[in-house]
Design a protein around this motif. Structure first.
Motif, PDB file in Angstrom:
ATOM      1  N   VAL A 210       0.845  -1.086  -0.093  1.00 59.57           N
ATOM      2  CA  VAL A 210      -0.081  -0.036   0.058  1.00 59.57           C
ATOM      3  C   VAL A 210       0.922   1.258   0.038  1.00 59.57           C
ATOM      4  O   VAL A 210       0.708   2.217  -0.784  1.00 59.57           O
ATOM      5  N   ILE A 211       1.961   0.976   0.734  1.00 60.30           N
ATOM      6  CA  ILE A 211       2.563   2.541   0.922  1.00 60.30           C
ATOM      7  C   ILE A 211       3.421   2.710  -0.375  1.00 60.30           C
ATOM      8  O   ILE A 211       3.756   3.888  -0.694  1.00 60.30           O
ATOM      9  N   ALA A 212       3.533   1.761  -1.391  1.00 55.49           N
ATOM     10  CA  ALA A 212       4.221   1.885  -2.541  1.00 55.49           C
ATOM     11  C   ALA A 212       3.239   2.746  -3.529  1.00 55.49           C
ATOM     12  O   ALA A 212       3.751   3.061  -4.381  1.00 55.49           O
ATOM     13  N   ARG A 215      -3.439   1.108  -4.562  1.00 57.67           N
ATOM     14  CA  ARG A 215      -4.956   1.772  -4.009  1.00 57.67           C
ATOM     15  C   ARG A 215      -5.977   1.102  -4.338  1.00 57.67           C
ATOM     16  O   ARG A 215      -7.213   1.478  -3.466  1.00 57.67           O
ATOM     17  N   LEU A 232      -6.723  -0.340   5.257  1.00 57.49           N
ATOM     18  CA  LEU A 232      -5.457   0.346   4.890  1.00 57.49           C
ATOM     19  C   LEU A 232      -5.734   1.315   3.953  1.00 57.49           C
ATOM     20  O   LEU A 232      -5.017   1.838   2.905  1.00 57.49           O
ATOM     21  N   GLY A 233      -6.942   1.551   3.566  1.00 54.64           N
ATOM     22  CA  GLY A 233      -7.150   2.761   2.513  1.00 54.64           C
ATOM     23  C   GLY A 233      -7.430   2.264   1.024  1.00 54.64           C
ATOM     24  O   GLY A 233      -7.525   3.140  -0.005  1.00 54.64           O
TER      25      GLY A 233
ATOM     26  N   ILE B   5      10.578   6.081  -1.896  1.00 51.35           N
ATOM     27  CA  ILE B   5       9.589   5.109  -1.840  1.00 51.35           C
ATOM     28  C   ILE B   5      10.266   3.803  -1.412  1.00 51.35           C
ATOM     29  O   ILE B   5       9.711   3.063  -0.576  1.00 51.35           O
ATOM     30  N   ILE B   9       8.945   1.452   1.811  1.00 51.69           N
ATOM     31  CA  ILE B   9       8.550   0.006   1.692  1.00 51.69           C
ATOM     32  C   ILE B   9       9.351  -0.884   2.548  1.00 51.69           C
ATOM     33  O   ILE B   9       9.025  -1.571   3.378  1.00 51.69           O
ATOM     34  N   ASN B  29     -10.929   3.784  12.272  1.00 54.82           N
ATOM     35  CA  ASN B  29     -10.541   3.509  10.890  1.00 54.82           C
ATOM     36  C   ASN B  29     -11.887   4.187  10.002  1.00 54.82           C
ATOM     37  O   ASN B  29     -12.824   3.520  10.139  1.00 54.82           O
ATOM     38  N   PHE B  31     -12.186   4.286   6.955  1.00 56.11           N
ATOM     39  CA  PHE B  31     -12.505   3.516   5.872  1.00 56.11           C
ATOM     40  C   PHE B  31     -13.442   2.229   6.121  1.00 56.11           C
ATOM     41  O   PHE B  31     -14.381   2.301   5.469  1.00 56.11           O
ATOM     42  N   VAL B  48       3.635   4.568   8.158  1.00 56.87           N
ATOM     43  CA  VAL B  48       4.120   3.928   7.090  1.00 56.87           C
ATOM     44  C   VAL B  48       3.596   2.447   7.305  1.00 56.87           C
ATOM     45  O   VAL B  48       3.548   1.872   6.434  1.00 56.87           O
ATOM     46  N   ALA B 318      -3.754   5.678   7.821  1.00 60.32           N
ATOM     47  CA  ALA B 318      -3.436   4.298   6.826  1.00 60.32           C
ATOM     48  C   ALA B 318      -2.137   4.597   6.264  1.00 60.32           C
ATOM     49  O   ALA B 318      -1.561   5.935   6.229  1.00 60.32           O
ATOM     50  N   PRO B 319      -1.402   3.645   5.716  1.00 59.39           N
ATOM     51  CA  PRO B 319      -0.004   3.771   5.106  1.00 59.39           C
ATOM     52  C   PRO B 319      -0.152   4.785   3.923  1.00 59.39           C
ATOM     53  O   PRO B 319      -1.014   4.714   3.084  1.00 59.39           O
ATOM     54  N   GLY B 320       0.916   5.777   3.892  1.00 57.52           N
ATOM     55  CA  GLY B 320       0.821   6.785   2.829  1.00 57.52           C
ATOM     56  C   GLY B 320       0.110   7.969   3.519  1.00 57.52           C
ATOM     57  O   GLY B 320       0.366   9.030   2.714  1.00 57.52           O
ATOM     58  N   TYR B 321      -0.618   7.988   4.379  1.00 54.36           N
ATOM     59  CA  TYR B 321      -1.005   9.234   4.782  1.00 54.36           C
ATOM     60  C   TYR B 321      -0.343   9.998   5.812  1.00 54.36           C
ATOM     61  O   TYR B 321       0.632   9.478   6.506  1.00 54.36           O
TER      62      TYR B 321
END
Lengths: 574, 574
Positions: A210-212, A215, A232-233, B5, B9, B29, B31, B48, B318-321
């Motif tokens: 997901v972090i990569a 989506r 995780l979105g 990135i 990861i 959560n 979502f 992450v 969530a990851p990436g936020y």
């Protein structure tokens, strides 16, 4: 532009007459989650007002239900075996007005030319076709495809506004391990979307995926997988295709509170299923049948998909939205009776009212290039009479690795009429390298014949199975002759061939014609050659060369043990 | 970027240790609409991973609830009477980590310099400040503001990525009539968002407003208005501010099915209300108190706002936020006890742990430029003893036009101690034009004194009310002397002044100091001057020059009849 806004305001306000008004509608409102009664005013392809309107032209819908045009979130058009034009001709009357296509299959054969062909084909249709750039061409390093699309190649197309991002990142180990070329692909689509394809991933692997930037996921087969990804979105695409049907399971995991993150897709759907069951309308119907309220099901098929893929002005019936509108007979039965695309009636009672143009196919035909295959190329040398065999499982893409005692002649495999063990060969067919991978298959069942095909995921090499080398060689020759396709041969004769001249995977005929031929061929396979009724011979063949599905497959490079992730010899049994 | 990135990861996968892990959280959560138990791994300001993690630093949250940082969808920072820095110091500890600010007030005084000041101030704060470009400067053509922001001026700033679009399009008649400059403004923000401000519009007017591109509304005061706008695809901002409080009404219209299109805002909130009630945390608490489930209320305050304003990587855990995370003592009481901004603890138990930098205010001070006002400038000439009078209504911004018999002297208005009719003057204070608009006011009540202010929506001219010219002149002189502010004078003496040196509308002091002074001044107004207890004297004054709220107002250009949409004379009674 400013003039256009001015005119739109004049139309919405009622100072000018819109081109078309759909009178007396029961409008499915995906925002307020209601059925609204009113007229829909349309001009210049857009919805300009909802309420009481007069128009230059008026169509009285007599209080039928209307909903936004349906959206398929992830589809390989190639799996329908017809061109984008023909695909549109069939699915638009079923209510689909927008698809997000992943031209992964043709890209594996024709590379960028394949993508360009698909994009050009989609230009003048009453169907919005958006694209995801195929991320895995070739799909793995264990096979030879017709093209290699690295990050530099993808960069050529990324700026096209119809490209929404990067297609299903199937090679999730490379993502999680941080492989450089994979991350380079991720990097060039920055700001756009990345589709996932990562069944079974969980925990930290899933976080890394997901972090990569991944989506969406369309490969969930359990509610647990679905919920883990929602958390995780990720958006969840609930798939109802031909090979994979997840809707009845997953729809039970959709709640009022997580609905907005769920949408529909078909992924791969074959002619027979599209023609008899439908397209995304089938996902909607099935969801309703499973107990989901119709408005929620319609939201999944419209606004949710538009939000996920950041499609502007699509997916709702409201001022400013594109006038992609479907008329439905009944909210529960959900039969699409009329389709308006950009405000124009393009289908009625399942009949398309538009013509599709012929498209230049010159750059995606003549793609079957093989070195001549001789009888000795098909010989399987054994050490004794024990061999690794691919065992097919009924109604499944998964195979089992088994060890069998086989008949031999002078150290080579020989078919024995009482043993259900067939020879299979995968012949590199893009660059005439002469590469041939061989294997043995149990449970396909076939007598006195051979079947060959140039649809073989994901590299689409030439795959052939048979109980005698003569028919196998004939079948190879026949699909080469027609420039790609599927054929059935028996006793030195070609029984029937479906030519697939476009990249060796798509026909230039109508979906109905393709379907008729396929049905005839299925009948021949089952009733003349005696193929096992528990498998679909063509679908099975098409997945036998895909080295990412367990447990044992064969590519043009040889027999591949998916669990060990390495090639093995037929004769090297443990 | 690729390296970044790669590192992300590695962190998510657990190959490297993240900088910080919040251990043992109960994560809201947004979502999946659940409470998830787990750790939150944070690095480089981003989330992450969610699950079981070890970090270089670990904070055990001991199963407290954590939620995404809160978002205010529409706020005029200026209404808090403090700078963006100071505003952040107060609201961040209350859980707000993102605001969408509309610097409409300062823009009316200082034009682009005002916008730039606000944007520069917001640079290094632990608060994301996004901006909407003020669309109505001046607000109307019936007043003189300090600046004119036409489409060309706005174009200068539109490319800044913190600018999300065009601020509340209050001048909806111009939109609906297709006014050229208004449409030009709409045109330059193409692809970005346009905020609405159109109470009472419905039917075709509303369709026209929406098709112009207006996508949000924060002025709904009834569920009917709200539903009508939701249906047309507008997002609804449920406002709980100081002058306008719509939450208790509108929250009843929020359903599980339309929730995703609803979010929160404060719009205008004064120091006392922010300090005692809170900021967006108050909207959440109040919603829960009204019966909304806490997760839904949190979604409105987070992911829904992020979706509406297309804020990427904000509004969820969530990851990436972005690691904007608040810790809450209890889901129902919703007291914010810790705030992390970009993964850094910035507030604890309502105390900010960050310092705010001093900002250069040189371009937004010294904004009060008046021609000297003499006694004769305040004279109101009458034809007889009958006059049009502005009658204030208790606890309302709406006024009533009434006709009263007044005391006169030599043909001019004279205050009579037994008649509750006060003189009011609005003095142009941006370009020293000498423009003065005069009027008479009933129901303010005041004896032996005057109150003056440079907060007077929307042009923020100098407004003064009093029962004698001497105190009025003194009050004018005093606010000019301090470069803008609010003052109370009585019997030739300045009782108290709140200087607002920044654009004449904001203090350079802390919100607490401003609040203390304001409370002292309110006390003086009520208890020394005898102001009507049913009105807030400063808020009332600040809206008396706003010619868009019915029924009768006064601007620097004169007395304005809002229902007729024209200026009238005090002496011209019908």
């Amino acid at each position: 532009m400013s003039d256009n806004i001015k005119r739109m305001i004049d139309l919405a306000y009622g100072r000018e007459l819109p081109e078309l008004v759909l009178k007396n509608c029961r409008i499915v409102n995906v925002f307020s989650h209601e059925i609204i009664e009113g007229d829909i005013a349309i001009d210049s392809g857009k919805i300009v007002g909802i309420g009481q309107y007069k128009g230059e032209k008026e169509i009285d819908l007599n209080w039928k239900y209307v909903a936004p045009g349906l959206i398929d979130g992830h589809v390989h058009i190639e799996s329908s075996m017809v061109t984008p034009n023909e695909f549109a001709r069939v699915i638009v009357p079923r209510g689909t007005t927008t698809i997000i296509a992943d031209p992964h299959e043709i890209a594996n054969v024709c590379g960028l030319e394949g993508l360009k062909f698909m994009m050009n084909s989609g230009m003048e249709l009453p169907l919005n076709i958006f694209f995801m750039l195929p991320s895995c061409v070739p799909a793995t390093s264990f096979e030879n495809s017709g093209a290699i699309l690295d990050a530099d190649k993808l960069r050529e197309l990324i700026c096209d506004e119809r490209i929404l991002g990067l297609g299903e990142l199937m090679d999730y180990p490379s993502v999680i391990l941080g492989d450089e070329d994979t991350l380079e692909k991720v990097k060039i689509v920055k700001g756009k979307l990345i589709d996932g394809h990562g069944p079974n991933i969980s925990g930290k692997d899933l976080n890394a995926y997901v972090i990569a930037g991944v989506r969406t996921e369309h490969e969930c087969s359990t509610i647990e997988e679905m919920i883990n990804r929602l958390r995780l979105g990720m958006y969840i695409l609930i798939r109802e295709g031909s090979a994979a049907r997840n809707l009845e399971t997953l729809i039970r995991g959709v709640t009022k509170e997580n609905l907005r993150r769920c949408l529909f897709c078909t992924d791969d759907k074959h002619p027979e299923d599209i023609l008899t069951l439908g397209h995304i309308d089938n996902n909607v119907r099935l969801s309703i049948k499973m107990g989901l309220d119709p408005i929620s099901a319609i939201k999944m098929a419209t606004i949710n998909a538009a939000e996920c893929y950041k499609l502007k002005e699509i997916g709702a019936i409201a001022p400013g939205y594109v006038a992609d509108i479907i008329v439905i007979d009944d909210l529960e039965k959900f039969n699409v009776v009329q389709v308006f695309k950009n405000g124009v009636l393009v289908a009625k009672n399942n009949v398309p009212l538009f013509k599709v143009k012929a498209v230049d196919v010159s750059k995606v035909t003549d793609t079957v290039r093989t070195k001549e295959v001789r009888k000795e190329d098909l010989k399987i040398e054994l050490k004794g009479d024990i061999a690794n065999v691919i065992r097919l499982l009924p109604h499944s893409l998964v195979t089992e690795k088994v060890i069998r005692k086989v008949e031999t002649e002078k150290g080579y495999f020989k078919h024995h009429k009482n043993l259900d063990i067939l020879k299979i060969a995968v012949i590199e067919r893009h660059k005439a390298t002469g590469n041939i991978g061989l294997g043995l298959v149990e449970n396909f069942k076939l007598t006195n014949g051979a079947i060959a095909s140039t649809i073989a995921h994901d590299s689409h090499n030439l795959i052939v199975i048979g109980d005698n080398d003569e028919d196998m060689l004939l079948a190879i020759k026949e699909v080469v002759r027609v420039g790609g396709g599927i054929t059935i041969c028996s006793k030195g004769e070609v029984l029937k061939t479906l030519p697939l001249p476009i990249a060796g995977i798509m026909s230039n005929k109508s979906m109905e014609e393709v379907n008729v031929t396929l049905k005839e061929m299925l009948d021949l396979a089952y009733n003349k050659l005696g193929v096992n009724n528990d498998i679909d011979p063509f679908m099975t063949l098409s997945f036998l060369a895909l080295p990412v599905i367990p447990e044992i497959k064969v590519t043009d490079m040889g027999l591949f043990d998916v669990s060990k992730f390495q090639f093995i010899k037929i004769c090297d049994v443990e």
